[in-house]
Design an enzyme around this catalytic site. Structure first.
Site, short mmCIF file in Angstrom:
data_model
loop_
_atom_site.label_atom_id
_atom_site.label_comp_id
_atom_site.label_asym_id
_atom_site.label_seq_id
_atom_site.Cartn_x
_atom_site.Cartn_y
_atom_site.Cartn_z
N ASN A 54 -62.47 47.45 18.42
CA ASN A 54 -63.39 46.95 19.46
C ASN A 54 -63.93 48.06 20.37
OD1 ASN A 54 -60.78 47.17 20.48
ND2 ASN A 54 -61.17 45.68 22.08
N GLU A 73 -49.82 47.27 22.55
CA GLU A 73 -50.85 46.68 23.41
C GLU A 73 -51.55 45.64 22.55
OE1 GLU A 73 -51.16 47.31 26.50
OE2 GLU A 73 -49.83 49.04 26.59
N CYS A 90 -60.20 43.25 24.90
CA CYS A 90 -58.95 42.51 25.12
C CYS A 90 -58.86 42.00 26.55
CB CYS A 90 -57.76 43.41 24.78
SG CYS A 90 -57.82 44.96 25.67
N GLU A 145 -49.30 51.67 28.96
CA GLU A 145 -50.00 52.95 28.78
C GLU A 145 -50.52 53.38 30.14
OE1 GLU A 145 -52.78 51.64 25.59
OE2 GLU A 145 -51.61 52.98 24.30
P1 NDP Z 1 -55.46 44.39 14.11
O1 NDP Z 1 -54.12 44.06 14.60
O2 NDP Z 1 -55.98 43.64 12.93
O3 NDP Z 1 -55.58 45.92 13.74
C1 NDP Z 1 -55.29 46.97 14.64
C2 NDP Z 1 -54.99 48.22 13.84
O4 NDP Z 1 -53.77 48.03 13.12
C3 NDP Z 1 -56.04 48.54 12.78
O5 NDP Z 1 -56.14 49.93 12.64
C4 NDP Z 1 -55.45 47.90 11.56
O6 NDP Z 1 -55.97 48.38 10.36
C5 NDP Z 1 -53.98 48.24 11.73
N1 NDP Z 1 -53.07 47.40 10.96
C6 NDP Z 1 -53.30 46.19 10.38
N2 NDP Z 1 -52.20 45.75 9.72
C7 NDP Z 1 -51.24 46.70 9.90
C8 NDP Z 1 -49.87 46.83 9.49
N3 NDP Z 1 -49.26 45.89 8.76
N4 NDP Z 1 -49.18 47.92 9.88
C9 NDP Z 1 -49.76 48.86 10.66
N5 NDP Z 1 -51.06 48.81 11.05
C10 NDP Z 1 -51.79 47.75 10.70
O7 NDP Z 1 -56.44 44.23 15.37
P2 NDP Z 1 -58.00 44.39 15.38
O8 NDP Z 1 -58.41 45.72 14.86
O9 NDP Z 1 -58.56 43.15 14.78
O10 NDP Z 1 -58.29 44.43 16.97
C11 NDP Z 1 -58.46 43.31 17.74
C12 NDP Z 1 -57.17 42.96 18.45
O11 NDP Z 1 -56.76 44.04 19.26
C13 NDP Z 1 -57.33 41.79 19.39
O12 NDP Z 1 -56.24 40.92 19.25
C14 NDP Z 1 -57.31 42.44 20.76
O13 NDP Z 1 -56.89 41.60 21.78
C15 NDP Z 1 -56.39 43.58 20.54
N6 NDP Z 1 -56.62 44.60 21.55
C16 NDP Z 1 -55.68 44.81 22.52
C17 NDP Z 1 -55.88 45.73 23.53
C18 NDP Z 1 -54.84 45.98 24.56
O14 NDP Z 1 -54.91 47.04 25.19
N7 NDP Z 1 -53.89 45.11 24.78
C19 NDP Z 1 -57.12 46.51 23.59
C20 NDP Z 1 -58.04 46.22 22.51
C21 NDP Z 1 -57.79 45.30 21.53
P3 NDP Z 1 -57.15 47.53 9.65
O15 NDP Z 1 -58.35 47.75 10.49
O16 NDP Z 1 -57.24 48.12 8.31
O17 NDP Z 1 -56.70 46.09 9.62
#
Ligand code: NDP
Length: 481
Positions: A151, A249, A283, A462
């Site tokens: 995002n 996070e 988020c 963080e």
């Molecule tokens: P995901 O959880 O799908 O993915 C996050 C990252 O983790 C990506 O690089 C993803 O790769 C990777 N990933 C996926 N599966 C695994 C696994 N089994 N082991 C290790 N890494 C893995 O989230 P999104 O990218 O869809 O992001 C959106 C989400 O992030 C929302 O829920 C949002 O709320 C949250 N978010 C939270 C924030 C915070 O600070 N609390 C800030 C911003 C977003 P791949 O892309 O290949 O799936």
């Protein structure tokens, strides 16, 4: 077509298996680049490079490490236009937003931790009566794994790698495979800045392959992850038996509470931002708006009028307020929640459907800003994270009631309160189950503050020295004098 490469041991290299993944431009729906479909072999190479670089990097003076991070920050600034355009094309966000927020914040992250590490002091405790002194040394862990979402691609990627590197760790990082471009461009800038080989390694590819291999690697003792709650849970399950240190996070379902005595214009204007900025894919967006009943209709009507006026269109055009959603799959997910809201009895006040943008973006993944009312506070639409340009409006009568509504989800990332009654603002703030509270503002960030969520929104914080504490291992030395 541009083919991205992994950044391992100071070089740009192809993935070991030679496979690539299509990278889409969400505004056109077209493939425009190929990214490495890396696997455990590439992660192994990256971990070995990081381990080899660690002794020299961790013993490099903090000031020198800081200076390198600041050189990278300068290069990010010098490449603002190129990086902002890359971020917009890769993610679908308006170019103006990438230029004003995403890329400047990426350089701020590098600069912040490049300087913070020079102020990161050890503690000492003198024991009166026993003539002893304790001092605490903070050692970097070794190789840190950093995994970030799509995002705010470069913004959140640098938010992790900057403190990890500043603290003297070497890093194996994985950006989201949905938005890899600016992390790739960053690897070129790191080479230009003269970052020593192996200090930062960027491995592109799917989460279930690259992310999982980083998480499971026995020589990566610390993992910093930002992403969805379900992914966080699976990472925690892998990491816990290996006793890894984790920072998670995760998702949010943030309340935006509007009391009748608020500064109406400010609350309205900022609530449009907090609902729809980055197409609601932040988020911290406030996706549940609770409005005190005497103000409900006035706020609702003005809010809907403003939401309808947001221009959905080509992210590269100046007047665009709403770009494309990040992927077709994500668009379908958000649309399925709009269907669910209807089934749960909600009325769609505006939006609710895809938008077809004429011209080069006719096949892009656009959605009209959507406002829904008439839903129970505890239905699925109001408790599950949608992560798109969709908000619900709900009236309330008392503080007690709105606190019950606000706190009813499994999430606890952020909350916003609008009121001119300061005692009430603080009283409500202290009773909200959220790690981050904004009063009469939203997304106003001081990088020194603890950033993170309660409940299923995460573990750890963080920001500021919290991140430097996370990326170091304290060791206490007790000396009898
Ligand atoms: P995901 O959880 O799908 O993915 C996050 C990252 O983790 C990506 O690089 C993803 O790769 C990777 N990933 C996926 N599966 C695994 C696994 N089994 N082991 C290790 N890494 C893995 O989230 P999104 O990218 O869809 O992001 C959106 C989400 O992030 C929302 O829920 C949002 O709320 C949250 N978010 C939270 C924030 C915070 O600070 N609390 C800030 C911003 C977003 P791949 O892309 O290949 O799936």
């Amino acid at each position: 077509m541009q083919q991205l490469q992994n950044y391992i041991n100071g070089q740009l290299i192809a993935p070991a298996a030679g496979q690539y993944i299509d990278n889409y431009n969400p505004a056109t729906g077209q493939v425009y680049a190929l990214i490495p479909d890396s696997d455990a072999q590439d992660v192994e190479l990256a971990v070995q490079a990081a381990l080899a670089a660690f002794p020299a990097w961790s013993s490099t003076p903090a000031e020198t490490r800081g200076r390198l991070l600041m050189r990278i920050a300068d290069l990010i600034d010098q490449n603002l236009d190129r990086l902002a355009k890359a971020e917009s094309v890769d993610n679908g966000k308006p170019l103006k937003l990438a230029k004003a927020v995403d890329i400047p914040r990426a350089s701020s992250n590098m600069r912040f931790y490049g300087t913070a590490i020079q102020h990161f002091a050890s503690e000492a405790h003198y024991m009166e009566g026993t003539e002893a002194i304790n001092y605490t040394v903070r050692h970097p862990h070794g190789v840190a794994g950093c995994i970030s979402p799509w995002n705010l691609p470069l913004y959140l990627f640098t938010w992790k790698i900057a403190p990890a590197l500043a603290a003297g760790n070497c890093v194996v990082a994985k950006p989201s495979e949905v938005t890899p471009m600016t992390a790739y461009l960053l690897s070129e800038l790191c080479m230009e800045a003269g970052l020593p080989a192996g200090v930062l390694n960027i491995v592109h590819g799917y989460g279930h392959k690259v992310g999982a291999a980083i998480t499971a690697h026995p020589r990566v003792p610390v993992i910093s992850f930002t992403g969805g709650t379900a992914t966080g849970r699976s990472i925690a399950a892998t990491a816990a038996p290996m006793f890894k240190k984790l920072s998670l996070e995760l998702g949010g379902k943030n309340p935006n509470i509007i009391f009748a005595d608020c500064d109406f214009t400010n609350a309205l204007h900022t609530s449009i931002q907090s609902s729809f900025a980055n197409q609601g894919q932040i988020c911290l967006c406030g996706s549940r708006i609770f409005i005190e009943r005497p103000l409900y209709e006035q706020f609702r009507d003005a809010f809907v009028e403003k939401a309808k006026a947001l221009t959905v269109g080509d992210p590269l055009e100046d007047g665009t307020k709403q770009g494309a959603l990040v992927s077709e799959q994500h668009l379908q997910k958000v649309l399925s929640y709009i269907d669910l809201a209807k089934q749960e009895g909600g009325s769609i006040l505006c939006g609710g459907q895809q938008v077809q943008v004429a011209g080069r973006c006719e096949h892009g993944w656009f959605l009209a800003p959507t406002v829904i009312e008439g839903l129970p506070y505890n239905c699925r639409t109001n408790t599950e994270e949608i992560f798109g340009p969709v908000v619900t409006l709900t009236p309330f009568d008392t503080e007690e009631e709105v606190l019950r509504y606000a706190n009813c989800t499994d999430y606890g990332l952020s909350s916003t309160i609008w009121t001119q009654n300061l005692p009430r603002a603080h009283r409500v703030a202290h009773q909200l189950h959220a790690g981050i509270i904004w009063i009469n503002t939203w997304l106003l960030r001081d990088l020194r503050t603890p950033f993170g969520g309660m409940k299923n929104s995460g573990v750890g914080r963080e920001g500021g020295f919290e991140a430097l504490n996370f990326f170091t291992e304290p060791q206490n030395v007790c000396v009898k004098l």
